[in-house]
Design a protein around this motif. Structure first.
Motif, PDB file in Angstrom:
ATOM      1  N   MET A 148       7.949 -35.632  37.098  1.00  0.00           N
ATOM      2  CA  MET A 148       8.817 -36.789  36.948  1.00  0.00           C
ATOM      3  C   MET A 148      10.292 -36.364  36.919  1.00  0.00           C
ATOM      4  SD  MET A 148       8.958 -39.992  36.709  1.00  0.00           S
ATOM      5  CE  MET A 148       9.675 -41.397  35.994  1.00  0.00           C
ATOM      6  N   THR A 149      10.591 -35.278  36.227  1.00  0.00           N
ATOM      7  CA  THR A 149      11.970 -34.791  36.127  1.00  0.00           C
ATOM      8  C   THR A 149      12.520 -34.455  37.506  1.00  0.00           C
ATOM      9  OG1 THR A 149      11.493 -33.885  33.945  1.00  0.00           O
ATOM     10  CG2 THR A 149      13.446 -33.053  35.057  1.00  0.00           C
ATOM     11  N   GLU A 150      11.693 -33.779  38.298  1.00  0.00           N
ATOM     12  CA  GLU A 150      12.094 -33.391  39.652  1.00  0.00           C
ATOM     13  C   GLU A 150      12.358 -34.629  40.518  1.00  0.00           C
ATOM     14  OE1 GLU A 150      12.492 -29.822  42.158  1.00  0.00           O
ATOM     15  OE2 GLU A 150      12.196 -30.061  40.027  1.00  0.00           O
ATOM     16  N   ALA A 151      11.529 -35.648  40.370  1.00  0.00           N
ATOM     17  CA  ALA A 151      11.692 -36.893  41.138  1.00  0.00           C
ATOM     18  C   ALA A 151      13.012 -37.580  40.799  1.00  0.00           C
ATOM     19  CB  ALA A 151      10.516 -37.832  40.880  1.00  0.00           C
ATOM     20  N   ILE A 152      13.395 -37.565  39.541  1.00  0.00           N
ATOM     21  CA  ILE A 152      14.677 -38.159  39.138  1.00  0.00           C
ATOM     22  C   ILE A 152      15.824 -37.407  39.802  1.00  0.00           C
ATOM     23  CG2 ILE A 152      16.242 -38.523  37.187  1.00  0.00           C
ATOM     24  CD1 ILE A 152      13.694 -38.963  35.449  1.00  0.00           C
ATOM     25  N   GLY A 153      15.731 -36.084  39.819  1.00  0.00           N
ATOM     26  CA  GLY A 153      16.769 -35.275  40.463  1.00  0.00           C
ATOM     27  C   GLY A 153      16.879 -35.567  41.946  1.00  0.00           C
ATOM     28  N   TRP A 154      15.753 -35.608  42.646  1.00  0.00           N
ATOM     29  CA  TRP A 154      15.775 -35.876  44.084  1.00  0.00           C
ATOM     30  C   TRP A 154      16.258 -37.296  44.384  1.00  0.00           C
ATOM     31  CZ3 TRP A 154      16.212 -32.273  47.407  1.00  0.00           C
ATOM     32  CH2 TRP A 154      15.608 -31.041  47.211  1.00  0.00           C
ATOM     33  N   ALA A 155      15.851 -38.265  43.588  1.00  0.00           N
ATOM     34  CA  ALA A 155      16.302 -39.644  43.798  1.00  0.00           C
ATOM     35  C   ALA A 155      17.808 -39.755  43.581  1.00  0.00           C
ATOM     36  CB  ALA A 155      15.559 -40.595  42.854  1.00  0.00           C
ATOM     37  N   SER A 156      18.300 -39.126  42.550  1.00  0.00           N
ATOM     38  CA  SER A 156      19.743 -39.140  42.282  1.00  0.00           C
ATOM     39  C   SER A 156      20.505 -38.450  43.395  1.00  0.00           C
ATOM     40  CB  SER A 156      20.037 -38.457  40.947  1.00  0.00           C
ATOM     41  OG  SER A 156      19.392 -39.138  39.902  1.00  0.00           O
ATOM     42  N   SER A 157      19.978 -37.360  43.884  1.00  0.00           N
ATOM     43  CA  SER A 157      20.580 -36.648  45.005  1.00  0.00           C
ATOM     44  C   SER A 157      20.669 -37.553  46.226  1.00  0.00           C
ATOM     45  CB  SER A 157      19.755 -35.408  45.336  1.00  0.00           C
ATOM     46  OG  SER A 157      20.213 -34.785  46.511  1.00  0.00           O
ATOM     47  N   GLY A 158      19.595 -38.248  46.517  1.00  0.00           N
ATOM     48  CA  GLY A 158      19.576 -39.155  47.663  1.00  0.00           C
ATOM     49  C   GLY A 158      20.612 -40.259  47.556  1.00  0.00           C
ATOM     50  N   ILE A 159      20.720 -40.842  46.392  1.00  0.00           N
ATOM     51  CA  ILE A 159      21.703 -41.919  46.178  1.00  0.00           C
ATOM     52  C   ILE A 159      23.118 -41.402  46.398  1.00  0.00           C
ATOM     53  CG2 ILE A 159      22.726 -43.441  44.438  1.00  0.00           C
ATOM     54  CD1 ILE A 159      19.826 -43.635  43.231  1.00  0.00           C
ATOM     55  N   LEU A 160      23.433 -40.260  45.807  1.00  0.00           N
ATOM     56  CA  LEU A 160      24.773 -39.682  45.956  1.00  0.00           C
ATOM     57  C   LEU A 160      25.081 -39.347  47.408  1.00  0.00           C
ATOM     58  CD1 LEU A 160      27.369 -38.585  44.708  1.00  0.00           C
ATOM     59  CD2 LEU A 160      26.158 -36.426  44.303  1.00  0.00           C
ATOM     60  N   LEU A 161      24.135 -38.704  48.081  1.00  0.00           N
ATOM     61  CA  LEU A 161      24.356 -38.328  49.479  1.00  0.00           C
ATOM     62  C   LEU A 161      24.526 -39.545  50.383  1.00  0.00           C
ATOM     63  CD1 LEU A 161      21.892 -35.339  49.761  1.00  0.00           C
ATOM     64  CD2 LEU A 161      24.393 -35.252  49.798  1.00  0.00           C
ATOM     65  N   ILE A 162      23.719 -40.552  50.175  1.00  0.00           N
ATOM     66  CA  ILE A 162      23.826 -41.769  50.997  1.00  0.00           C
ATOM     67  C   ILE A 162      25.209 -42.396  50.866  1.00  0.00           C
ATOM     68  CG2 ILE A 162      23.021 -44.163  51.196  1.00  0.00           C
ATOM     69  CD1 ILE A 162      20.172 -43.034  50.597  1.00  0.00           C
ATOM     70  N   THR A 163      25.711 -42.485  49.647  1.00  0.00           N
ATOM     71  CA  THR A 163      27.016 -43.134  49.460  1.00  0.00           C
ATOM     72  C   THR A 163      28.142 -42.328  50.095  1.00  0.00           C
ATOM     73  OG1 THR A 163      27.290 -42.137  47.264  1.00  0.00           O
ATOM     74  CG2 THR A 163      26.336 -44.328  47.347  1.00  0.00           C
ATOM     75  N   LEU A 164      28.127 -41.014  49.935  1.00  0.00           N
ATOM     76  CA  LEU A 164      29.213 -40.198  50.491  1.00  0.00           C
ATOM     77  C   LEU A 164      29.109 -40.049  52.004  1.00  0.00           C
ATOM     78  CD1 LEU A 164      29.529 -37.551  47.667  1.00  0.00           C
ATOM     79  CD2 LEU A 164      31.098 -39.420  48.186  1.00  0.00           C
ATOM     80  N   ILE A 165      27.900 -39.897  52.514  1.00  0.00           N
ATOM     81  CA  ILE A 165      27.719 -39.800  53.964  1.00  0.00           C
ATOM     82  C   ILE A 165      28.101 -41.118  54.626  1.00  0.00           C
ATOM     83  CG2 ILE A 165      25.967 -39.563  55.777  1.00  0.00           C
ATOM     84  CD1 ILE A 165      24.632 -37.434  53.915  1.00  0.00           C
TER      85      ILE A 165
END
Length: 91
Positions: free
Chosen positions: A1-18
């Motif tokens: 679950m911890t890893e999933a939160i990290g990957w989801a947060s990463s995706g959100i950040l990358l989508i907004t900046l890209i």
């Protein structure tokens, strides 16, 4: 679950900046976007990339690697659009 939160947060950040860089590229202008935003992002992301590698944290290594590349594209587009605008104004 911890890893999933990290990957989801990463995706959100990358989508907004890209999305910001893509918008800048698609509109063909760097107006309203500070080159210092991308320069600062590059410095921070490169430092965090090295830090993440040293910690062997692969979520952050991937995220910071992508952010470093994104900031380089943003810097390149900012300088390209400013140079193109100056040459159009001179013509």
């Amino acid at each position: 679950m911890t890893e999933a939160i990290g990957w989801a947060s990463s995706g959100i950040l990358l989508i907004t900046l890209i999305k910001q860089v893509y918008k800048q590229w698609k509109e063909g202008t760097g107006e309203g976007v500070s080159k210092w935003l991308f320069i600062g992002q590059f410095g921070a992301s490169a430092g965090f990339l090295i830090y993440s590698i040293l910690l062997e944290n692969w979520v952050f290594t991937f995220t910071n690697g992508a952010l470093t590349l994104n900031s380089l594209v943003g810097i390149g587009l900012s300088f390209y659009h400013r140079k193109r605008q100056r040459s159009q104004e001179a013509a």
